[in-house]
Design an enzyme around this catalytic site. Structure first.
Site, PDB file in Angstrom:
ATOM      1  CD1 TRP A 127      -2.741   1.484   0.424  1.00 31.98           C
ATOM      2  CD2 TRP A 127      -2.091   1.899   2.528  1.00 31.98           C
ATOM      3  NE1 TRP A 127      -3.509   2.519   0.912  1.00 31.98           N
ATOM      4  CE2 TRP A 127      -3.132   2.796   2.197  1.00 31.98           C
ATOM      5  CE3 TRP A 127      -1.525   1.965   3.802  1.00 31.98           C
ATOM      6  CZ2 TRP A 127      -3.617   3.749   3.089  1.00 31.98           C
ATOM      7  CZ3 TRP A 127      -2.002   2.906   4.690  1.00 31.98           C
ATOM      8  CH2 TRP A 127      -3.031   3.784   4.334  1.00 31.98           C
ATOM      9  CG  ASP A 208      -2.063  -2.663   7.220  1.00 32.58           C
ATOM     10  OD1 ASP A 208      -3.190  -2.638   7.763  1.00 32.58           O
ATOM     11  OD2 ASP A 208      -1.726  -1.872   6.309  1.00 32.58           O
ATOM     12  CB  ALA A 210      -6.932  -2.742   6.096  1.00 31.07           C
ATOM     13  CE  LYS A 243     -10.150   0.254   3.680  1.00 29.76           C
ATOM     14  NZ  LYS A 243      -9.508   0.869   2.594  1.00 29.76           N
TER      15      LYS A 243
HETATM   16  C1  LMR Z   1      -6.872   1.985  -0.695  1.00 28.02           C
HETATM   17  O1  LMR Z   1      -5.818   1.340  -0.674  1.00 28.02           O
HETATM   18  O2  LMR Z   1      -7.414   2.363  -1.747  1.00 28.02           O
HETATM   19  C2  LMR Z   1      -7.545   2.335   0.607  1.00 28.02           C
HETATM   20  O3  LMR Z   1      -6.836   1.786   1.671  1.00 28.02           O
HETATM   21  C3  LMR Z   1      -7.811   3.778   0.744  1.00 28.02           C
HETATM   22  C4  LMR Z   1      -6.605   4.601   1.001  1.00 28.02           C
HETATM   23  O4  LMR Z   1      -6.627   5.348   1.977  1.00 28.02           O
HETATM   24  O5  LMR Z   1      -5.643   4.528   0.242  1.00 28.02           O
END
Ligand code: LMR
Length: 394
Positions: A127, A208, A210, A243
């Site tokens: 991410w 992590d 999520a 989420k």
């Molecule tokens: C994403 O990866 O799209 C989500 O976790 C939203 C974000 O804050 O980036």
């Protein structure tokens, strides 16, 4: 003073959101930011969340401060959800945070206090906000291979080879389930092999998580995190409620720090409260209270679990449909990986140029690394995307 500022790098996911909004084409398809959408493109408030909010409005008698760590009932409910009884409670420090991102930020700050020289290892890819926050905090990072662009599955050998270079005391950041951005996940036996390697190297895992409930179900999605939690003296876990409760804008998350014993836990707990105080003082409470209300009321919880399961199955169904359509159009099985990936995202494994072509020619928006949000699709847009993928020569 302000004239000395220079522009900060743009977050690519948020930049894509803005570009999508500005596109006037009514055929445009948003596969960008990780937000769940139903078949009509809405991000609904979950039924149990609505009911918990109704109860809060009716019954809440005060908005005075909670503790610096948030309401302990929230942390306990989240520890139950993520860890069940894998780890003795007197070893777990926990604080409420503003969303999962807040939990990641606090975890990194805790690492800075406890192990300022440690390197934080990130999956490649990960991410984008992970490396961004680490860079902002001036922390050392390295990456380990994770995704094989040919097979579109985990590059397990590459991952273990790279992680063999960790130093004792380093931190390894892992996605608990539904890897973002790839959608490719380790099998449980692969997790066992990874845990063994990390134990031998005396590192601290940092998980992590999520998307619990978006992959194979609430329990199965927590299985790897629980394995890791049970196997180490120290584990950090950042969990998001954005989420799986659909409460993105309420900013609800929790950071758990598993310590060797109760006395170390107590000091970790005090440090976490201190970090909350330095950064934002008291954590947001509204979302945390909604989550606590749902998780501790059997009827609300059953309804939440049922709706979450509907969400999960609808994403799986979209995956199967898309893979099927691509199988038909390409007359090959080379897109079958889409049905095997789990969670909200899949990485197509194509070039930024082809991603840009999809946007320019068809109004299809996905992140430049070819991550697409499966939940952004529906029965009408699946054939459009599939045809566009073939036309772009992917
Ligand atoms: C994403 O990866 O799209 C989500 O976790 C939203 C974000 O804050 O980036």
């Amino acid at each position: 003073m302000l004239e000395h500022l220079s522009e900060q790098p743009k977050d690519k996911i948020l930049a894509l959101m803005a570009a999508y909004r500005e596109d006037p084409r009514d055929t445009k398809v948003d596969l960008g930011v990780g937000v769940y959408k139903d078949a009509s493109g809405n991000t609904p408030v979950m039924r149990a969340v609505k009911e918990a909010e109704r109860r809060l409005v009716k019954e809440q008698t005060s908005k005075a401060y909670t503790g610096l760590a948030g309401d302990p009932a929230f942390s306990n409910a989240m520890i139950d959800l993520v860890l069940d009884d894998t780890v003795a409670r007197n070893r777990i420090a926990a604080v409420a945070t503003p969303g999962g991102t807040g939990a990641i930020r606090q975890a990194l700050e805790l690492i800075k206090l406890a192990a300022p020289k440690a390197t934080v290892w990130l999956s490649d890819p990960t991410w984008p906000n992970h490396p961004s926050i680490l860079k902002y905090l001036g922390m050392k990072t390295r990456s380990y291979r994770y995704f094989n662009n040919e097979t579109r599955s985990v590059d397990y050998i590459g991952m273990l080879t790279d992680l063999a270079a960790v130093m004792p005391g380093d931190i390894v950041l892992l996605h608990g389930c539904c890897h973002n951005p790839t959608g490719a996940n380790l099998t449980l036996p692969q997790w066992d092999g990874l845990i063994k390697l990390l134990q031998e190297r005396s590192v601290t895992p940092f998980i992590d998580i999520a998307y619990q409930g978006f992959g194979d179900g609430l329990e199965k999605d927590a299985a790897a995190t629980r394995k890791v939690a049970a196997a180490f003296d120290n584990v950090l876990i950042a969990a998001s409620c954005s989420k799986n409760f659909g409460i993105y804008r309420e900013r609800t998350g929790v950071l758990m720090a598993i310590a060797k014993n109760e006395s170390v836990r107590d000091v970790a707990q005090q440090n976490l409260a201190f970090l909350n105080r330095q950064n934002f003082s008291f954590p947001p409470d509204h979302g945390a209270r909604i989550v606590t209300t749902i998780l501790t009321d059997p009827e609300l919880r059953a309804d939440w679990e049922a709706e979450l399961e509907e969400v999960r199955l609808s994403m799986l169904d979209l995956r199967t449909q898309l893979a099927g359509e691509l199988r038909r159009l390409s007359n090959s099985d080379r897109f079958d990986f889409l049905a095997e990936h789990r969670g909200m995202f899949s990485r197509l494994g194509t070039s930024p140029e082809k991603v840009e072509k999809l946007r320019a020619d068809h109004g299809i928006y996905m992140v430049g690394d070819s991550r697409m949000n499966i939940a952004g699709l529906n029965a009408d847009t699946i054939p459009v995307l599939a045809q566009a993928i073939i036309d772009a020569g992917i």
